[in-house]
Design a protein around this motif. Structure first.
Motif, PDB file in Angstrom:
ATOM      1  N   ASP A 188      -6.960   9.585  -7.288  1.00 23.32           N
ATOM      2  CA  ASP A 188      -6.891  10.964  -6.987  1.00 23.32           C
ATOM      3  C   ASP A 188      -7.158  10.885  -4.751  1.00 23.32           C
ATOM      4  O   ASP A 188      -7.140  10.279  -3.994  1.00 23.32           O
ATOM      5  CB  ASP A 188      -5.984  11.631  -6.440  1.00 23.32           C
ATOM      6  CG  ASP A 188      -6.863  12.802  -7.159  1.00 23.32           C
ATOM      7  OD1 ASP A 188      -7.607  12.112  -7.708  1.00 23.32           O
ATOM      8  OD2 ASP A 188      -7.401  14.131  -6.769  1.00 23.32           O
ATOM      9  N   THR A 203       2.073   1.718  -3.525  1.00 22.92           N
ATOM     10  CA  THR A 203       1.104   1.809  -4.588  1.00 22.92           C
ATOM     11  C   THR A 203       0.021   3.474  -4.767  1.00 22.92           C
ATOM     12  O   THR A 203      -0.436   3.574  -5.364  1.00 22.92           O
ATOM     13  CB  THR A 203      -0.220   0.478  -4.774  1.00 22.92           C
ATOM     14  OG1 THR A 203      -0.342   0.401  -4.051  1.00 22.92           O
ATOM     15  CG2 THR A 203       1.113  -0.217  -5.578  1.00 22.92           C
ATOM     16  N   VAL A 204      -0.347   3.443  -3.335  1.00 26.66           N
ATOM     17  CA  VAL A 204      -1.057   4.749  -3.303  1.00 26.66           C
ATOM     18  C   VAL A 204      -0.577   5.955  -3.441  1.00 26.66           C
ATOM     19  O   VAL A 204      -1.481   6.467  -3.861  1.00 26.66           O
ATOM     20  CB  VAL A 204      -1.391   4.566  -1.628  1.00 26.66           C
ATOM     21  CG1 VAL A 204      -1.822   6.120  -1.198  1.00 26.66           C
ATOM     22  CG2 VAL A 204      -2.471   3.485  -0.987  1.00 26.66           C
ATOM     23  N   PHE A 238      -1.245   6.051  -7.280  1.00 24.00           N
ATOM     24  CA  PHE A 238      -2.709   6.742  -7.464  1.00 24.00           C
ATOM     25  C   PHE A 238      -2.877   7.953  -7.281  1.00 24.00           C
ATOM     26  O   PHE A 238      -3.652   8.619  -7.567  1.00 24.00           O
ATOM     27  CB  PHE A 238      -3.579   5.731  -6.832  1.00 24.00           C
ATOM     28  CG  PHE A 238      -4.058   4.213  -6.740  1.00 24.00           C
ATOM     29  CD1 PHE A 238      -4.493   3.987  -8.809  1.00 24.00           C
ATOM     30  CD2 PHE A 238      -2.853   3.073  -5.885  1.00 24.00           C
ATOM     31  CE1 PHE A 238      -4.562   2.377  -8.637  1.00 24.00           C
ATOM     32  CE2 PHE A 238      -3.165   2.244  -6.989  1.00 24.00           C
ATOM     33  CZ  PHE A 238      -4.413   1.758  -8.387  1.00 24.00           C
ATOM     34  N   GLN A 239      -2.386   8.365  -6.078  1.00 26.29           N
ATOM     35  CA  GLN A 239      -2.683   9.845  -5.780  1.00 26.29           C
ATOM     36  C   GLN A 239      -2.023  11.034  -6.463  1.00 26.29           C
ATOM     37  O   GLN A 239      -2.680  11.719  -7.256  1.00 26.29           O
ATOM     38  CB  GLN A 239      -1.526  10.114  -4.125  1.00 26.29           C
ATOM     39  CG  GLN A 239      -2.328   9.686  -2.705  1.00 26.29           C
ATOM     40  CD  GLN A 239      -1.114  10.114  -1.901  1.00 26.29           C
ATOM     41  OE1 GLN A 239      -0.149  10.270  -2.081  1.00 26.29           O
ATOM     42  NE2 GLN A 239      -2.249  10.163  -0.666  1.00 26.29           N
ATOM     43  N   ALA A 242       0.533  -0.623  -0.170  1.00 25.34           N
ATOM     44  CA  ALA A 242       0.160  -0.391   0.030  1.00 25.34           C
ATOM     45  C   ALA A 242       0.659   1.005   0.042  1.00 25.34           C
ATOM     46  O   ALA A 242       0.399   2.108  -0.328  1.00 25.34           O
ATOM     47  CB  ALA A 242      -1.014  -0.214   1.118  1.00 25.34           C
ATOM     48  N   SER A 257      -9.861   8.502  -3.991  1.00 27.80           N
ATOM     49  CA  SER A 257      -9.885   7.341  -3.159  1.00 27.80           C
ATOM     50  C   SER A 257      -8.756   6.552  -3.271  1.00 27.80           C
ATOM     51  O   SER A 257      -8.949   5.087  -2.966  1.00 27.80           O
ATOM     52  CB  SER A 257     -11.167   6.558  -3.760  1.00 27.80           C
ATOM     53  OG  SER A 257     -12.004   7.118  -3.382  1.00 27.80           O
ATOM     54  N   ALA A 258      -7.938   7.261  -3.486  1.00 31.18           N
ATOM     55  CA  ALA A 258      -6.181   6.177  -3.052  1.00 31.18           C
ATOM     56  C   ALA A 258      -5.731   5.763  -2.588  1.00 31.18           C
ATOM     57  O   ALA A 258      -5.678   4.443  -3.476  1.00 31.18           O
ATOM     58  CB  ALA A 258      -5.234   7.574  -3.715  1.00 31.18           C
ATOM     59  N   GLU A 259      -6.079   5.440  -1.141  1.00 29.86           N
ATOM     60  CA  GLU A 259      -5.994   4.350  -0.375  1.00 29.86           C
ATOM     61  C   GLU A 259      -6.540   3.949  -0.480  1.00 29.86           C
ATOM     62  O   GLU A 259      -6.322   3.079   0.421  1.00 29.86           O
ATOM     63  CB  GLU A 259      -6.291   5.248   1.311  1.00 29.86           C
ATOM     64  CG  GLU A 259      -8.335   5.758   1.391  1.00 29.86           C
ATOM     65  CD  GLU A 259      -8.517   6.858   0.715  1.00 29.86           C
ATOM     66  OE1 GLU A 259      -9.466   7.429   1.334  1.00 29.86           O
ATOM     67  OE2 GLU A 259      -7.373   7.306  -0.194  1.00 29.86           O
ATOM     68  N   TYR A 260      -7.690   3.722  -1.562  1.00 27.38           N
ATOM     69  CA  TYR A 260      -8.314   2.204  -1.406  1.00 27.38           C
ATOM     70  C   TYR A 260      -8.172   1.613  -2.653  1.00 27.38           C
ATOM     71  O   TYR A 260      -9.042   0.224  -2.476  1.00 27.38           O
ATOM     72  CB  TYR A 260     -10.126   2.276  -1.254  1.00 27.38           C
ATOM     73  CG  TYR A 260     -10.622   3.067  -0.184  1.00 27.38           C
ATOM     74  CD1 TYR A 260     -10.512   2.221   1.079  1.00 27.38           C
ATOM     75  CD2 TYR A 260     -10.616   4.355   0.460  1.00 27.38           C
ATOM     76  CE1 TYR A 260     -11.018   1.918   2.163  1.00 27.38           C
ATOM     77  CE2 TYR A 260     -11.926   4.410   1.403  1.00 27.38           C
ATOM     78  CZ  TYR A 260     -11.588   3.032   2.236  1.00 27.38           C
ATOM     79  OH  TYR A 260     -11.981   3.856   4.211  1.00 27.38           O
ATOM     80  N   TRP A 261      -7.548   2.100  -3.361  1.00 27.01           N
ATOM     81  CA  TRP A 261      -7.808   1.551  -4.976  1.00 27.01           C
ATOM     82  C   TRP A 261      -5.842   0.398  -5.118  1.00 27.01           C
ATOM     83  O   TRP A 261      -6.575  -0.828  -5.656  1.00 27.01           O
ATOM     84  CB  TRP A 261      -6.685   2.602  -6.221  1.00 27.01           C
ATOM     85  CG  TRP A 261      -8.049   3.282  -6.249  1.00 27.01           C
ATOM     86  CD1 TRP A 261      -8.925   4.551  -6.347  1.00 27.01           C
ATOM     87  CD2 TRP A 261      -9.151   3.043  -7.549  1.00 27.01           C
ATOM     88  NE1 TRP A 261      -9.527   4.872  -6.733  1.00 27.01           N
ATOM     89  CE2 TRP A 261     -10.069   3.966  -7.640  1.00 27.01           C
ATOM     90  CE3 TRP A 261      -9.395   1.437  -7.908  1.00 27.01           C
ATOM     91  CZ2 TRP A 261     -11.090   3.867  -8.125  1.00 27.01           C
ATOM     92  CZ3 TRP A 261     -10.264   1.210  -8.929  1.00 27.01           C
ATOM     93  CH2 TRP A 261     -11.485   2.806  -8.620  1.00 27.01           C
ATOM     94  N   PRO A 262      -5.621   0.362  -4.034  1.00 30.02           N
ATOM     95  CA  PRO A 262      -4.569  -0.883  -4.094  1.00 30.02           C
ATOM     96  C   PRO A 262      -4.927  -1.769  -3.920  1.00 30.02           C
ATOM     97  O   PRO A 262      -4.457  -3.076  -4.225  1.00 30.02           O
ATOM     98  CB  PRO A 262      -2.953  -0.229  -2.690  1.00 30.02           C
ATOM     99  CG  PRO A 262      -3.659   1.233  -2.742  1.00 30.02           C
ATOM    100  CD  PRO A 262      -4.749   1.278  -3.025  1.00 30.02           C
TER     101      PRO A 262
END
Length: 221
Positions: free
Chosen positions: A132, A121-122, A125-126, A118, A134-139
């Motif tokens: 960005d 990868t976070v 996504f950010q 995480a 929901s970047a913390e969830y996309w992993p």
């Protein structure tokens, strides 16, 4: 303690910090409770301890999200996100041990590996438009997709189930991500669909695990 009481306004539906400022976002958390109840009835006589723990945690997710969308404070946010993190870790452990047949120590080690995964990868996504929010969830859907791909020959039915769960989570995250973007034209926002679809997805992921373990090749612990 004062920091824990700080208010958070991150959703379209909320207009102030009264308890019922997000009625739809609050009430749709019932979807988590319903999904937890349905899946509990399906796993309670199976002897699958991890599946039962997932059901209990799914119930807690609904309560935590309710608290966040009514109180809208830092402490309520923690009550919301911590059970979600617990579910993710429980499922990774279950996947490593029971889908891949790894020993418990190796399954625990790879479960802990989600933290650096995480962390890597976070930030990616950010840095991407749309992702960005929901970047913390996309992993999570990324990891599910990797498991589904890897299991396509070893456990094809389970792989298809995981792929379906991944697709549902992507749709769910899309609704979560566009909440503020649609606010001007739809004051209710779209976050409530994240609750409904995410509850469905989490219940489905438990069902995928149950089906895997009920098959002859899945019974080996």
């Amino acid at each position: 303690m004062e920091g824990l009481q700080r208010h958070i306004d991150g959703y379209c539906e909320r207009t102030d910090f009264t308890y019922w400022s997000e009625p739809v976002n609050a009430l749709t958390n019932a979807a988590f409770l319903i999904a937890a109840w349905i899946m509990w009835r399906r796993v309670r006589d199976t002897g699958l301890v991890l599946a039962k723990l997932m059901c209990l945690d799914l119930f807690v997710i609904g309560i935590g999200s309710w608290l966040f969308h009514t109180h809208a404070t830092v402490w309520a946010s923690l009550a919301d996100v911590i059970p979600i993190a617990v579910f993710i870790l429980l499922y990774i452990f279950a996947a490593c041990r029971d889908y891949w047949g790894l020993s418990t120590p190796w399954a625990l080690l790879l479960t802990a590996g989600f933290v650096p995964f995480a962390a890597l990868t976070v930030p990616l996504f950010q840095g991407m438009p749309f992702f960005d929010v929901s970047a913390e969830y996309w992993p999570v859907p990324l990891l599910i997709a990797l498991h589904a791909f890897g299991l396509r020959r070893r456990a094809p039915e389970t792989a298809r189930g995981l792929a379906a769960g991944c697709a549902l989570l992507v749709v769910s995250l899309t609704f979560r991500s566009v909440d503020m973007a649609v606010c001007a034209s739809f004051p209710l926002g779209s976050h409530f669909m994240w609750h409904i679809l995410n509850a469905t997805m989490l219940g489905w992921m438990i069902e995928v695990y149950r089906r895997h373990m009920m098959r002859p090749q899945g019974m080996a612990q």
